[in-house]
Design a protein around this motif. Structure first.
Motif, PDB file in Angstrom:
ATOM      1  N   SER A  80      33.427  38.397  36.075  1.00 38.94           N
ATOM      2  CA  SER A  80      32.013  38.601  35.165  1.00 38.94           C
ATOM      3  C   SER A  80      32.539  38.781  33.708  1.00 38.94           C
ATOM      4  O   SER A  80      31.438  38.641  32.870  1.00 38.94           O
ATOM      5  CB  SER A  80      30.898  38.513  35.793  1.00 38.94           C
ATOM      6  N   ALA A  81      32.663  40.201  34.077  1.00 39.01           N
ATOM      7  CA  ALA A  81      33.416  40.489  32.391  1.00 39.01           C
ATOM      8  C   ALA A  81      34.328  40.024  32.355  1.00 39.01           C
ATOM      9  O   ALA A  81      35.185  39.013  32.394  1.00 39.01           O
ATOM     10  CB  ALA A  81      33.652  41.956  33.552  1.00 39.01           C
ATOM     11  N   GLU A  82      34.366  40.667  30.818  1.00 39.59           N
ATOM     12  CA  GLU A  82      35.087  39.631  29.789  1.00 39.59           C
ATOM     13  C   GLU A  82      36.747  40.239  29.833  1.00 39.59           C
ATOM     14  O   GLU A  82      37.295  39.396  29.649  1.00 39.59           O
ATOM     15  CB  GLU A  82      34.193  39.769  28.097  1.00 39.59           C
ATOM     16  N   LYS A  83      36.510  41.023  30.180  1.00 41.40           N
ATOM     17  CA  LYS A  83      38.142  41.913  30.386  1.00 41.40           C
ATOM     18  C   LYS A  83      38.406  42.959  31.665  1.00 41.40           C
ATOM     19  O   LYS A  83      37.381  43.310  31.954  1.00 41.40           O
ATOM     20  CB  LYS A  83      38.434  42.762  28.986  1.00 41.40           C
ATOM     21  N   TRP A  84      39.672  42.684  32.197  1.00 44.88           N
ATOM     22  CA  TRP A  84      40.259  43.214  32.901  1.00 44.88           C
ATOM     23  C   TRP A  84      41.320  43.041  33.606  1.00 44.88           C
ATOM     24  O   TRP A  84      42.246  41.790  33.614  1.00 44.88           O
ATOM     25  CB  TRP A  84      38.992  43.038  34.524  1.00 44.88           C
ATOM     26  N   ILE A  85      42.364  43.789  34.683  1.00 44.61           N
ATOM     27  CA  ILE A  85      43.462  43.057  35.199  1.00 44.61           C
ATOM     28  C   ILE A  85      42.467  43.753  36.712  1.00 44.61           C
ATOM     29  O   ILE A  85      42.167  44.750  37.077  1.00 44.61           O
ATOM     30  CB  ILE A  85      44.509  44.326  34.587  1.00 44.61           C
ATOM     31  N   ILE A  86      43.366  42.724  38.001  1.00 45.35           N
ATOM     32  CA  ILE A  86      43.145  43.056  38.843  1.00 45.35           C
ATOM     33  C   ILE A  86      44.067  42.758  39.952  1.00 45.35           C
ATOM     34  O   ILE A  86      44.778  42.090  39.881  1.00 45.35           O
ATOM     35  CB  ILE A  86      42.058  41.780  39.424  1.00 45.35           C
ATOM     36  N   ASP A  87      44.653  43.897  40.141  1.00 48.37           N
ATOM     37  CA  ASP A  87      45.757  43.896  40.963  1.00 48.37           C
ATOM     38  C   ASP A  87      45.329  44.501  43.083  1.00 48.37           C
ATOM     39  O   ASP A  87      43.784  44.707  43.102  1.00 48.37           O
ATOM     40  CB  ASP A  87      46.122  45.611  41.020  1.00 48.37           C
ATOM     41  N   GLY A  88      45.776  42.729  43.663  1.00 48.50           N
ATOM     42  CA  GLY A  88      45.705  43.045  44.748  1.00 48.50           C
ATOM     43  C   GLY A  88      45.733  41.650  45.449  1.00 48.50           C
ATOM     44  O   GLY A  88      44.756  40.435  44.548  1.00 48.50           O
ATOM     45  N   ASN A  89      45.789  41.272  46.295  1.00 52.81           N
ATOM     46  CA  ASN A  89      45.883  39.774  46.805  1.00 52.81           C
ATOM     47  C   ASN A  89      44.439  39.514  47.675  1.00 52.81           C
ATOM     48  O   ASN A  89      43.476  39.040  47.254  1.00 52.81           O
ATOM     49  CB  ASN A  89      46.458  39.848  48.148  1.00 52.81           C
ATOM     50  N   HIS A  90      43.756  40.052  49.057  1.00 53.92           N
ATOM     51  CA  HIS A  90      42.142  39.781  49.621  1.00 53.92           C
ATOM     52  C   HIS A  90      42.330  38.546  49.518  1.00 53.92           C
ATOM     53  O   HIS A  90      41.671  37.561  48.541  1.00 53.92           O
ATOM     54  CB  HIS A  90      41.587  40.315  49.059  1.00 53.92           C
ATOM     55  N   SER A  91      43.249  37.706  49.740  1.00 57.35           N
ATOM     56  CA  SER A  91      42.546  36.561  49.834  1.00 57.35           C
ATOM     57  C   SER A  91      41.933  35.425  50.225  1.00 57.35           C
ATOM     58  O   SER A  91      41.525  34.708  50.009  1.00 57.35           O
ATOM     59  CB  SER A  91      44.187  35.802  51.556  1.00 57.35           C
ATOM     60  N   ASP A  92      41.089  35.722  51.480  1.00 55.55           N
ATOM     61  CA  ASP A  92      39.235  35.813  51.388  1.00 55.55           C
ATOM     62  C   ASP A  92      39.161  35.487  50.364  1.00 55.55           C
ATOM     63  O   ASP A  92      38.255  35.119  49.930  1.00 55.55           O
ATOM     64  CB  ASP A  92      38.528  36.095  52.323  1.00 55.55           C
ATOM     65  N   THR A  93      38.936  36.076  48.890  1.00 54.74           N
ATOM     66  CA  THR A  93      38.246  35.893  48.026  1.00 54.74           C
ATOM     67  C   THR A  93      39.597  35.752  46.895  1.00 54.74           C
ATOM     68  O   THR A  93      38.400  35.604  45.992  1.00 54.74           O
ATOM     69  CB  THR A  93      37.905  36.926  48.010  1.00 54.74           C
ATOM     70  N   MET A  94      40.897  35.229  47.010  1.00 51.13           N
ATOM     71  CA  MET A  94      41.271  35.463  46.300  1.00 51.13           C
ATOM     72  C   MET A  94      40.889  34.552  44.873  1.00 51.13           C
ATOM     73  O   MET A  94      40.990  34.416  43.983  1.00 51.13           O
ATOM     74  CB  MET A  94      42.512  35.167  46.456  1.00 51.13           C
ATOM     75  N   GLU A  95      40.182  33.137  45.289  1.00 54.87           N
ATOM     76  CA  GLU A  95      40.275  32.027  44.544  1.00 54.87           C
ATOM     77  C   GLU A  95      39.249  32.529  43.307  1.00 54.87           C
ATOM     78  O   GLU A  95      39.126  32.149  42.235  1.00 54.87           O
ATOM     79  CB  GLU A  95      39.740  30.894  45.666  1.00 54.87           C
ATOM     80  N   LEU A  96      38.204  33.201  44.126  1.00 56.19           N
ATOM     81  CA  LEU A  96      37.340  33.928  42.962  1.00 56.19           C
ATOM     82  C   LEU A  96      37.970  34.133  41.909  1.00 56.19           C
ATOM     83  O   LEU A  96      37.581  33.902  40.864  1.00 56.19           O
ATOM     84  CB  LEU A  96      36.081  34.790  43.437  1.00 56.19           C
ATOM     85  N   ARG A  97      38.875  35.161  41.825  1.00 49.16           N
ATOM     86  CA  ARG A  97      39.824  36.027  40.873  1.00 49.16           C
ATOM     87  C   ARG A  97      40.775  35.049  40.422  1.00 49.16           C
ATOM     88  O   ARG A  97      40.991  34.580  39.231  1.00 49.16           O
ATOM     89  CB  ARG A  97      40.389  36.914  41.778  1.00 49.16           C
ATOM     90  N   TYR A  98      41.380  34.141  41.100  1.00 47.06           N
ATOM     91  CA  TYR A  98      42.259  32.888  40.661  1.00 47.06           C
ATOM     92  C   TYR A  98      41.286  32.220  39.515  1.00 47.06           C
ATOM     93  O   TYR A  98      41.819  31.963  38.753  1.00 47.06           O
ATOM     94  CB  TYR A  98      43.320  32.150  41.504  1.00 47.06           C
ATOM     95  N   GLN A  99      39.974  31.769  39.495  1.00 47.36           N
ATOM     96  CA  GLN A  99      39.013  30.531  38.831  1.00 47.36           C
ATOM     97  C   GLN A  99      38.832  31.431  37.297  1.00 47.36           C
ATOM     98  O   GLN A  99      39.111  31.079  36.513  1.00 47.36           O
ATOM     99  CB  GLN A  99      38.221  30.672  39.182  1.00 47.36           C
ATOM    100  N   SER A 100      38.727  32.709  37.383  1.00 50.18           N
ATOM    101  CA  SER A 100      38.563  33.460  36.964  1.00 50.18           C
ATOM    102  C   SER A 100      39.243  34.098  35.773  1.00 50.18           C
ATOM    103  O   SER A 100      39.422  34.793  34.542  1.00 50.18           O
ATOM    104  CB  SER A 100      37.443  34.514  36.545  1.00 50.18           C
ATOM    105  N   ALA A 101      40.548  33.974  35.958  1.00 50.31           N
ATOM    106  CA  ALA A 101      41.929  34.319  35.201  1.00 50.31           C
ATOM    107  C   ALA A 101      42.305  33.682  33.502  1.00 50.31           C
ATOM    108  O   ALA A 101      42.221  32.745  34.399  1.00 50.31           O
ATOM    109  CB  ALA A 101      43.444  34.825  36.356  1.00 50.31           C
TER     110      ALA A 101
END
Length: 177
Positions: free
Chosen positions: A63-84
């Protein structure tokens, strides 16, 4: 491609592919805050957070405006994918990844909590099998996400040489600005 045009970057790929190295370099170039998922996830004795707690943490991060997130963690990847606004997939040869996994066990890692030590046990063997079978398992899930979100820019880096070339271009571009 100008890396400075992106504010929300996820870096995904096989274990040992160079995600942590690349994410640290991009953070230096862009000034974006960097989050290593393994540091946030693992507790002492390799204990995991609850599913609800981990999802809540992912929502908070993305939900933050700026970030780099390193890692897979497949079970929650879609949450990050949607926001990236940029997905970087390191699609490095699995032999190189296996070699990197072995080598990094001899070093202190900034992308893992300091209280965790690699163990050579049954779980580690399963981990290595996951590295070996990445293209048949987790990579397929990543490509499914890309098909589900085709408008999300996906940069595939398939060699260390290509990664270093891009980093050199991005450093040069940042120095000019």
């Amino acid at each position: 491609m100008k890396i400075s045009n992106y504010n929300r970057i996820i870096i995904i790929g096989n274990n040992g592919s160079g995600k942590s190295f690349l994410s640290k370099e991009i953070a230096i170039i862009t000034g974006l805050p960097l989050f290593h998922l393994d540091v946030l996830f693992w507790r002492p004795n390799w204990e995991k957070p609850s599913k609800e707690e981990w999802v809540k943490k992912q929502i908070e991060l993305t939900s933050a405006e700026k970030w780099i997130i390193d890692g897979n963690h497949s079970d929650t990847m879609e949450l990050r994918y949607q926001s990236a606004d940029l997905i970087i997939l390191l699609d490095i040869n699995r032999l190189i990844c296996m070699y990197s996994v072995f080598i990094r066990n001899t070093k202190k890692r900034s992308d893992m909590p300091s209280y965790l030590k690699e163990r050579f046990n049954r779980e580690y063997f399963h981990f290595l099998m996951g590295v070996w079978n990445y293209s048949k398992t987790r990579k397929l899930a990543i490509m499914d996400l890309h098909r589900k979100y085709p408008d999300k820019p996906l940069l595939v880096i398939d060699s260390r040489r290509k990664m270093n070339t891009l980093l050199k271009e991005w450093r040069t571009s940042a120095a000019i600005q």
